[in-house]
Design a protein around this motif. Structure first.
Motif, PDB file in Angstrom:
ATOM      1  N   THR A   1     -32.887 -17.038 -94.816  1.00  0.00           N
ATOM      2  CA  THR A   1     -33.501 -16.067 -93.908  1.00  0.00           C
ATOM      3  C   THR A   1     -34.865 -16.502 -93.379  1.00  0.00           C
ATOM      4  O   THR A   1     -35.490 -15.761 -92.630  1.00  0.00           O
ATOM      5  CB  THR A   1     -33.637 -14.697 -94.611  1.00  0.00           C
ATOM      6  N   HIS A   2     -35.307 -17.703 -93.768  1.00  0.00           N
ATOM      7  CA  HIS A   2     -36.586 -18.224 -93.266  1.00  0.00           C
ATOM      8  C   HIS A   2     -36.457 -18.737 -91.842  1.00  0.00           C
ATOM      9  O   HIS A   2     -35.401 -19.215 -91.433  1.00  0.00           O
ATOM     10  CB  HIS A   2     -37.054 -19.412 -94.123  1.00  0.00           C
ATOM     11  N   GLN A   3     -37.547 -18.691 -91.102  1.00  0.00           N
ATOM     12  CA  GLN A   3     -37.646 -19.417 -89.849  1.00  0.00           C
ATOM     13  C   GLN A   3     -38.302 -20.766 -90.162  1.00  0.00           C
ATOM     14  O   GLN A   3     -38.667 -21.016 -91.305  1.00  0.00           O
ATOM     15  CB  GLN A   3     -38.375 -18.579 -88.781  1.00  0.00           C
ATOM     16  N   PRO A   4     -38.408 -21.679 -89.195  1.00  0.00           N
ATOM     17  CA  PRO A   4     -38.887 -23.042 -89.496  1.00  0.00           C
ATOM     18  C   PRO A   4     -40.271 -23.124 -90.134  1.00  0.00           C
ATOM     19  O   PRO A   4     -40.611 -24.140 -90.749  1.00  0.00           O
ATOM     20  CB  PRO A   4     -38.885 -23.728 -88.132  1.00  0.00           C
ATOM     21  N   PHE A   5     -41.085 -22.075 -90.044  1.00  0.00           N
ATOM     22  CA  PHE A   5     -42.432 -22.114 -90.614  1.00  0.00           C
ATOM     23  C   PHE A   5     -42.511 -21.506 -92.009  1.00  0.00           C
ATOM     24  O   PHE A   5     -43.600 -21.276 -92.528  1.00  0.00           O
ATOM     25  CB  PHE A   5     -43.418 -21.436 -89.655  1.00  0.00           C
TER      26      PHE A   5
ATOM     27  N   ARG B   1     -45.788  -7.607 -90.598  1.00  0.00           N
ATOM     28  CA  ARG B   1     -46.373  -8.366 -91.708  1.00  0.00           C
ATOM     29  C   ARG B   1     -45.442  -9.515 -92.060  1.00  0.00           C
ATOM     30  O   ARG B   1     -44.229  -9.335 -92.116  1.00  0.00           O
ATOM     31  CB  ARG B   1     -46.558  -7.450 -92.915  1.00  0.00           C
ATOM     32  N   SER B   2     -45.994 -10.667 -92.327  1.00  0.00           N
ATOM     33  CA  SER B   2     -45.195 -11.828 -92.736  1.00  0.00           C
ATOM     34  C   SER B   2     -44.773 -11.696 -94.191  1.00  0.00           C
ATOM     35  O   SER B   2     -45.522 -11.169 -95.020  1.00  0.00           O
ATOM     36  CB  SER B   2     -46.004 -13.113 -92.574  1.00  0.00           C
ATOM     37  N   VAL B   3     -43.575 -12.201 -94.471  1.00  0.00           N
ATOM     38  CA  VAL B   3     -43.071 -12.250 -95.841  1.00  0.00           C
ATOM     39  C   VAL B   3     -42.566 -13.667 -96.069  1.00  0.00           C
ATOM     40  O   VAL B   3     -41.833 -14.210 -95.243  1.00  0.00           O
ATOM     41  CB  VAL B   3     -41.922 -11.229 -96.070  1.00  0.00           C
ATOM     42  N   TYR B   4     -42.940 -14.261 -97.208  1.00  0.00           N
ATOM     43  CA  TYR B   4     -42.605 -15.653 -97.483  1.00  0.00           C
ATOM     44  C   TYR B   4     -41.541 -15.823 -98.563  1.00  0.00           C
ATOM     45  O   TYR B   4     -40.858 -16.846 -98.592  1.00  0.00           O
ATOM     46  CB  TYR B   4     -43.864 -16.422 -97.888  1.00  0.00           C
ATOM     47  N   SER B   5     -41.407 -14.840 -99.453  1.00  0.00           N
ATOM     48  CA  SER B   5     -40.444 -14.986-100.547  1.00  0.00           C
ATOM     49  C   SER B   5     -40.104 -13.608-101.108  1.00  0.00           C
ATOM     50  O   SER B   5     -40.669 -12.596-100.703  1.00  0.00           O
ATOM     51  CB  SER B   5     -41.037 -15.875-101.649  1.00  0.00           C
TER      52      SER B   5
ATOM     53  N   GLY C   1     -35.224 -12.442 -86.632  1.00  0.00           N
ATOM     54  CA  GLY C   1     -33.809 -12.169 -86.407  1.00  0.00           C
ATOM     55  C   GLY C   1     -33.098 -11.718 -87.672  1.00  0.00           C
ATOM     56  O   GLY C   1     -32.192 -10.878 -87.623  1.00  0.00           O
ATOM     57  N   ALA C   2     -33.515 -12.246 -88.817  1.00  0.00           N
ATOM     58  CA  ALA C   2     -32.929 -11.811 -90.087  1.00  0.00           C
ATOM     59  C   ALA C   2     -33.296 -10.358 -90.360  1.00  0.00           C
ATOM     60  O   ALA C   2     -32.460  -9.571 -90.836  1.00  0.00           O
ATOM     61  CB  ALA C   2     -33.385 -12.715 -91.224  1.00  0.00           C
TER      62      ALA C   2
END
Length: 136
Positions: free
Chosen positions: A46-50, A91-95, A56-57
């Protein structure tokens, strides 16, 4: 209660087998009289390239919740299809896992409008989405 169809969490989760819902490991976690919730991992699927959750996920999670909720508000052979979806990524989510909570704004006989809010593991709002469906 807004639901017209009887359902269990086990049945909802079985619906995801063999399609995008299962591929992304979206799991229905909760159903009450007027809301439904599902979680999704934030990982390489579900990550994007960054390295953060792809918008989209988030939309897939939102549309999954709204479409299933819409179906649960119908009867017999009625079907629900999405007409419009929007999402504000806040908000960004990384994990970890995110949790989407879906509530009805309108459940008419021809159209439905669903509010889906997605939260990170710290209960912070990450995405606010709205889905409009047609009932046929």
């Amino acid at each position: 209660m807004i639901w017209k169809r009887a359902v269990t969490l086990e049945a909802l989760n079985a619906m995801g087998e063999g399609n995008m819902v299962g591929l992304l490991d979206i799991r229905f976690e909760h159903i009450s009289d007027d809301e439904i919730a599902a979680s999704m991992p934030v990982d390489e699927r579900t990550h994007q390239p960054f390295g953060l959750l792809h918008g989209g996920a988030s939309v897939v999670l939102a549309e999954t919740l709204g479409s299933v909720a819409g179906y649960l508000c119908t009867e017999g052979e009625q079907k629900v299809v999405g007409l419009e979806v929007n999402a504000n990524h806040l908000r960004s989510v990384y994990s970890g896992r995110v949790l989407g909570v879906c509530r009805a704004l309108h459940t008419g006989g021809r159209h439905q409008v669903w509010q889906i809010d997605i939260y990170d593991q710290h209960s912070r709002l990450c995405c606010s989405s709205r889905l409009t469906t047609a009932v046929g």
